[in-house]
Design an enzyme around this catalytic site. Structure first.
Site, mmCIF file in Angstrom:
data_model
loop_
_atom_site.group_PDB
_atom_site.id
_atom_site.type_symbol
_atom_site.label_atom_id
_atom_site.label_comp_id
_atom_site.label_asym_id
_atom_site.label_seq_id
_atom_site.Cartn_x
_atom_site.Cartn_y
_atom_site.Cartn_z
ATOM 1 N N HIS A 183 42.021 -41.054 -59.591
ATOM 2 C CA HIS A 183 43.088 -40.608 -60.483
ATOM 3 C C HIS A 183 43.121 -39.080 -60.538
ATOM 4 O O HIS A 183 42.197 -38.404 -60.087
ATOM 5 C CB HIS A 183 42.875 -41.156 -61.894
ATOM 6 C CG HIS A 183 41.662 -40.600 -62.582
ATOM 7 N ND1 HIS A 183 40.376 -40.989 -62.259
ATOM 8 C CD2 HIS A 183 41.531 -39.680 -63.583
ATOM 9 C CE1 HIS A 183 39.508 -40.337 -63.018
ATOM 10 N NE2 HIS A 183 40.183 -39.529 -63.831
ATOM 11 N N ASP A 185 43.873 -36.310 -63.802
ATOM 12 C CA ASP A 185 43.825 -36.408 -65.253
ATOM 13 C C ASP A 185 45.213 -36.364 -65.893
ATOM 14 O O ASP A 185 46.069 -35.571 -65.495
ATOM 15 C CB ASP A 185 42.985 -35.267 -65.834
ATOM 16 C CG ASP A 185 41.507 -35.408 -65.512
ATOM 17 O OD1 ASP A 185 41.017 -36.550 -65.486
ATOM 18 O OD2 ASP A 185 40.850 -34.373 -65.288
ATOM 19 N N HIS A 347 40.223 -37.575 -58.340
ATOM 20 C CA HIS A 347 38.771 -37.726 -58.446
ATOM 21 C C HIS A 347 38.421 -39.104 -58.979
ATOM 22 O O HIS A 347 39.259 -39.810 -59.552
ATOM 23 C CB HIS A 347 38.160 -36.625 -59.325
ATOM 24 C CG HIS A 347 38.692 -36.572 -60.728
ATOM 25 N ND1 HIS A 347 39.892 -35.969 -61.053
ATOM 26 C CD2 HIS A 347 38.192 -37.049 -61.901
ATOM 27 C CE1 HIS A 347 40.111 -36.067 -62.350
ATOM 28 N NE2 HIS A 347 39.096 -36.729 -62.890
ATOM 29 N N ARG A 364 33.972 -32.326 -71.183
ATOM 30 C CA ARG A 364 35.144 -31.997 -70.376
ATOM 31 C C ARG A 364 36.172 -31.260 -71.223
ATOM 32 O O ARG A 364 36.436 -31.648 -72.363
ATOM 33 C CB ARG A 364 35.776 -33.263 -69.802
ATOM 34 C CG ARG A 364 36.939 -32.997 -68.852
ATOM 35 C CD ARG A 364 37.621 -34.289 -68.422
ATOM 36 N NE ARG A 364 38.331 -34.910 -69.539
ATOM 37 C CZ ARG A 364 39.118 -35.978 -69.412
ATOM 38 N NH1 ARG A 364 39.266 -36.561 -68.237
ATOM 39 N NH2 ARG A 364 39.721 -36.491 -70.475
#
Length: 397
Positions: A183, A185, A347, A364
């Site tokens: 995917h 983000d 990723h 993150r």
């Protein structure tokens, strides 16, 4: 920091070289436009850049650059020149890795916000607040805790509820293909991410690697006629599954998520299938298995054929991927850091450690960029291989 007013401080290079590092922008747009303010792509960081004086190497020819642990990201947070060079490096290489970092969550937020500002992000785009982020968390709204333990809790709750997954699998069935995790983000947002950073501070003894793939290279592997066709198409991105996650966790979704265009609970957006990265001017495929649901303007059967072909190009070409093995540090504070450009990469995590009881956790931070756009032909938008003067992969079209 308004992108339209930034002028970078001179470095030790010549005046002509210094001039090339100045941010090139247009006046700040209105909120409904959400466009990047660069008037031309940023050049690759020059050889004299202080950033490139630190030991580093390319992870693969196509994607990834890695810096050793003697360089700390926190040391350049007050240097607009180095930060803009880093933004350019990330966008050109897709993802950049930094070993042994001591950067704090608040510094991660500062880092990705600065990277976006220094590469023309709209003034209305801030840091993303994930729909599943709980209010009043210890690290604030803009840090997402990437935790294998939380993921296991959700999976157990989901299985107990015996929900049918929206991809059409039968009740109780799970795909055995790890490739379903690829995917980019938050592409379900009207204004999705430009840059993101992850620091992993808790790592299992073995396993838990993360892979990235180049959307630039996926585009370059399409036949010219198919590229031209895809450049006319748009696709629907959706994250209704987060509503299920929120229900399993017993809390509500966040509806103000870092940009005025992202203030709803629809979690649905329409984006071009081929996207131009404003920092490089390079074209990238911009669909992903996790969030892209349907291509518009074609039948559902044609949509599935096209999407599955593009998804396979990402997952089945290991020569456009890079695999990063996170190091394990004893103090629980130091960790490796990855910073990537969500406009041009995909990723996926590797969950090979869960059955052995391993735990993986990290912080993150995700910056919001511009509305995705396709820039057409010419210097402003072209393929990566064309821009670099590389020969195409030998094929008969």
């Amino acid at each position: 920091m308004a992108p339209s007013t930034i002028s970078l401080a001179p470095s030790t290079a010549t005046a002509s070289a210094t001039e090339s590092t100045k941010l090139k922008t247009t006046p700040t747009p209105t909120p409904t436009q959400a466009v990047n303010t660069l008037t031309a792509p940023l050049p690759y960081p020059p050889a004299f850049s202080p950033l490139l004086s630190h030991p580093h190497h390319e992870s693969t020819p196509v994607i990834g650059t890695e810096f050793s642990g003697d360089f700390q990201l926190s040391s350049i947070l007050s240097s607009p020149t180095s930060l803009q060079h880093l933004a350019s490096l990330i966008s050109h290489r897709g993802v950049v890795f930094f070993r042994g970092q001591e950067i704090t969550p608040s510094q991660q937020r500062e880092l990705v916000q600065s990277l976006g500002e220094l590469s023309g992000k709209p003034a209305t785009s801030g840091l993303h607040i994930h729909p599943l982020t709980r209010e009043n968390g210890k690290d604030g709204d803009h840090i997402s805790i990437i935790s294998s333990e939380e993921r296991i809790k959700y999976e157990n709750a989901r299985k107990e509820r015996e929900r049918v997954r929206e991809l059409g699998w039968e009740k109780g069935e799970e795909s055995q293909l790890a490739s379903v995790g690829w995917h980019a983000d938050i592409t379900f947002e009207n204004v999705p991410s430009d840059y993101a950073t992850l620091k992993v501070h808790t790592q299992p003894a073995t396993g838990g690697d993360t892979l990235w793939a180049s959307g630039y290279e996926v585009y370059d592997r399409l036949s010219p006629s198919f590229r031209a066709y895809l450049e006319t198409l748009s696709a629907v991105h959706n994250a209704d599954r987060f509503k299920e996650v929120a229900a399993a966790r017993g809390h509500t979704l966040r509806n103000h998520r870092g940009a005025p265009e992202n203030n709803d609970l629809e979690l649905t957006a329409v984006h071009p299938v081929i996207r131009t990265n404003p920092v490089t001017g390079w074209k990238s495929v911009f669909v992903n298995r996790s969030f892209t649901k349907r291509i518009l303007g074609v039948s559902i059967d044609e949509s599935e054929l096209i999407l599955n072909h593009l998804f396979r190009l990402v997952s089945e070409n290991h020569d456009l991927q890079v695999r990063f093995r996170w190091a394990r540090y004893k103090d629980g504070e130091t960790g490796d850091v990855a910073v990537w450009d969500n406009r041009s990469t995909f990723h996926t995590a590797t969950d090979d450690y869960i059955e052995t009881g391993g735990v993986r956790s990290g912080d993150r931070a995700v910056s919001l960029g511009e509305r995705p756009f396709y820039g057409g032909q010419g210097e402003r938008s072209r393929g990566r291989r064309e821009a670099l003067g590389w020969r195409g992969v030998e094929r008969i079209y």
